[in-house]
Design a protein around this motif. Structure first.
Motif, short mmCIF file in Angstrom:
data_model
loop_
_atom_site.label_atom_id
_atom_site.label_comp_id
_atom_site.label_asym_id
_atom_site.label_seq_id
_atom_site.Cartn_x
_atom_site.Cartn_y
_atom_site.Cartn_z
N GLY A 1 0.83 -1.19 0.00
CA GLY A 1 0.00 0.00 0.00
C GLY A 1 0.87 1.25 0.00
O GLY A 1 2.02 1.22 0.43
N ILE A 2 0.30 2.36 -0.49
CA ILE A 2 1.00 3.65 -0.51
C ILE A 2 0.04 4.72 0.00
O ILE A 2 -1.10 4.81 -0.45
N LEU A 3 0.51 5.51 0.94
CA LEU A 3 -0.24 6.68 1.43
C LEU A 3 0.64 7.90 1.24
O LEU A 3 1.70 8.01 1.87
N SER A 4 0.22 8.82 0.37
CA SER A 4 1.03 9.99 0.05
C SER A 4 0.20 11.24 0.28
O SER A 4 -0.79 11.48 -0.40
N LEU A 5 0.59 12.04 1.26
CA LEU A 5 -0.23 13.20 1.65
C LEU A 5 0.29 14.49 1.06
O LEU A 5 1.45 14.60 0.67
N ASP A 6 -0.60 15.50 1.01
CA ASP A 6 -0.23 16.88 0.74
C ASP A 6 -0.11 17.59 2.08
O ASP A 6 -1.06 17.60 2.87
N ALA A 7 1.07 18.16 2.37
CA ALA A 7 1.23 18.91 3.61
C ALA A 7 0.37 20.18 3.58
O ALA A 7 -0.03 20.64 2.50
N ARG A 8 0.09 20.74 4.73
CA ARG A 8 -0.68 21.98 4.76
C ARG A 8 0.09 23.06 3.98
O ARG A 8 1.31 23.14 3.99
N GLY A 9 -0.68 23.86 3.24
CA GLY A 9 -0.07 24.86 2.39
C GLY A 9 0.42 24.31 1.07
O GLY A 9 1.03 25.04 0.28
N HIS A 10 0.18 23.03 0.82
CA HIS A 10 0.64 22.38 -0.40
C HIS A 10 -0.51 21.58 -1.02
O HIS A 10 -1.42 21.12 -0.33
N GLY A 11 -0.43 21.38 -2.33
CA GLY A 11 -1.39 20.52 -3.00
C GLY A 11 -2.82 20.94 -2.74
O GLY A 11 -3.17 22.12 -2.76
N SER A 12 -3.66 19.95 -2.42
CA SER A 12 -5.09 20.21 -2.22
C SER A 12 -5.50 20.21 -0.75
O SER A 12 -6.69 20.20 -0.45
N THR A 13 -4.55 20.20 0.15
CA THR A 13 -4.86 20.31 1.57
C THR A 13 -5.25 21.75 1.88
O THR A 13 -4.55 22.69 1.46
N THR A 14 -6.35 21.94 2.61
CA THR A 14 -6.84 23.28 2.92
C THR A 14 -6.91 23.48 4.43
O THR A 14 -7.15 22.54 5.19
N VAL A 15 -6.72 24.72 4.86
CA VAL A 15 -6.79 25.09 6.27
C VAL A 15 -7.64 26.34 6.41
O VAL A 15 -7.50 27.28 5.63
N SER A 16 -8.53 26.34 7.38
CA SER A 16 -9.31 27.54 7.67
C SER A 16 -9.25 27.83 9.19
O SER A 16 -9.35 26.87 9.98
N PRO A 17 -9.08 29.08 9.59
CA PRO A 17 -8.82 30.22 8.70
C PRO A 17 -7.47 30.08 7.99
O PRO A 17 -6.60 29.36 8.45
N GLU A 18 -7.33 30.78 6.88
CA GLU A 18 -6.17 30.61 6.01
C GLU A 18 -4.85 30.92 6.70
O GLU A 18 -3.82 30.36 6.35
N GLY A 19 -4.86 31.78 7.68
CA GLY A 19 -3.63 32.13 8.37
C GLY A 19 -2.96 30.94 9.03
O GLY A 19 -1.73 30.90 9.17
N GLU A 20 -3.75 29.95 9.43
CA GLU A 20 -3.18 28.77 10.09
C GLU A 20 -2.39 27.90 9.11
O GLU A 20 -1.58 27.09 9.53
N ALA A 21 -2.63 28.08 7.82
CA ALA A 21 -1.91 27.28 6.83
C ALA A 21 -0.43 27.65 6.79
O ALA A 21 0.40 26.87 6.31
#
Length: 408
Positions: free
Chosen positions: A153-173
């Motif tokens: 198996g493979i699990l490949s993540l997008d770190a916060r501030g990268h790819g399609s990972t989102t953070v709200s409020p945006e400042g926390e990204a």
């Protein structure tokens, strides 16, 4: 020579042009590039860089940046005619994408990751990319690993501030501290296990490139995954050279194009600047690095998704103490480098003492796993097999043998 022969020779020579070439015609790179670029004229005005890293955590050195292996039977710098630069979708490499919600008092994070589930007791390779990259940086490596371990198996993540990972409020990204990124990785692993309904964690092999190498090492050192971690692999980053490289990061970022006319031109720049030396991997990973700016007033609306310059406050924190943690964390240890010049004193001593496995690929750039996915997969799969506890066959206990009526 007879007089008749001399007259014949003079007549023959007179029929040739007045000037003859003194050497065979040479390859003109400019002519070849002009012809090859004809399918995409927008690219010609994009500045070309020499650095082989698009990551703020690059530990690149001059030796790897300029590594070119001459070939006597091909035009070294000529792009293959008719080569496509079309995007390769993530579905080519992974079964599904995950959106994993994580809430705290301060923020809500939707972690985005790509997953191919392990089958049976097969291992799960968990990958973490470098600064500025995305989970698709490991896509081609994923395909090569599964050629050798089809049930893996493979699990490949997008770190916060990268790819399609989102953070709200945006400042926390913008919080890209090592502690936050390590906590995010643990969260993604835990929530993936819950969402997929696994009874427990499979055997894990953590794989991190550049900044990602610092993250997986920190997670391994923390020990919160327990005995599930068989080992961890760090790709082309060591403490000493990484911190040294940070001094030139602003220079590199200032010479990198601020945007591109199209996705194809972004892919083209990564290949021609030798940032990524594998066109298939570039066609897969580069689109996730760019986003379309609808309000862009320039002719280059495709801009970088991650503002690497804004991450400067975290740069040193990513790497300080990395060598010590790498040597002390529990589990098998693998270090893949693009040049032995990257080894600092602590790792050199550790390597001489046999504390970890070392593999060097001098023909690769900073993105080893993208440049040489097949060779990287071979090394990582062999590393897993050496550390696979399920393959150990322990001798039977004496008491069990006596109970079964066997002579001891």
């Amino acid at each position: 020579m007879s007089g008749l022969q001399r007259q014949f020779a003079k007549a023959k020579l007179a029929s040739y042009p007045a000037t003859m070439p003194s050497a065979p015609p040479t390859f003109n790179e400019a002519d070849e590039e002009e012809e090859a670029d004809s399918f995409n004229p927008e690219i010609s005005d994009i500045p070309q860089g020499d650095d082989d890293s698009s990551s703020a955590s690059s530990a690149s050195s001059a030796s790897s940046t300029g590594t070119i292996i001459p070939s006597s039977n091909q035009k070294l710098f000529a792009r293959p005619r008719g080569r496509t630069l079309e995007q390769i979708p993530w579905t080519t490499y992974f079964e599904r994408e995950l959106f994993l919600e994580s809430k705290t008092e301060a923020s809500t994070v939707i972690h985005h990751a790509y997953l191919t589930s392990p089958v049976g007791k097969a291992p799960l390779f968990v990958t973490h990319h470098g600064a500025g990259s995305s989970g698709l940086s490991f896509a081609t490596l994923t395909a090569e690993i599964r050629k050798r371990l089809p049930s893996a198996g493979i699990l490949s993540l997008d770190a916060r501030g990268h790819g399609s990972t989102t953070v709200s409020p945006e400042g926390e990204a913008s919080d890209l501290s090592l502690a936050t990124l390590s906590a995010d990785l643990l969260t993604v692993i835990e929530k993936t296990s819950i969402q997929m309904g696994w009874e427990g964690l499979p055997s894990l092999v953590l794989v991190g490139h550049s900044l990602g190498g610092a993250v997986v090492t920190d997670v391994a050192k923390g020990g919160k995954l327990g005995n599930a971690v068989l080992g961890y692999a760090v790709l082309d980053v060591v403490e000493g050279s990484a911190i040294d490289a940070l001094q030139s990061m602003h220079t590199y970022l200032s010479t990198r194009p601020s945007g591109f006319p199209s996705l194809e031109s972004g892919i083209e720049w990564h290949i021609r600047s030798r940032t990524i030396r594998n066109s298939v991997s570039a066609r897969t990973s580069v689109p996730a690095l760019l986003s379309y700016d609808e309000n862009a007033k320039s002719s280059r609306p495709w801009v970088w998704r991650t503002d690497l310059g804004s991450t400067q406050p975290f740069w040193e924190g990513w790497f300080i103490g990395l060598s010590k943690k790498f040597l002390e964390a529990r589990g098998g240890k693998l270090l893949l480098l693009a040049g032995t010049d990257r080894l600092d004193k602590e790792l050199t001593i550790g390597q001489m003492q046999g504390k970890y496995a070392l593999q060097v690929f001098p023909e690769a750039g900073h993105f080893i796993h993208e440049d040489l996915p097949e060779k990287t997969a071979m090394v990582i799969v062999d590393f897993y097999k050496r550390n696979d506890r399920s393959a150990l066959v322990l001798p039977p206990k004496v008491s069990d043998m006596l109970r079964a009526g066997k002579k001891v």
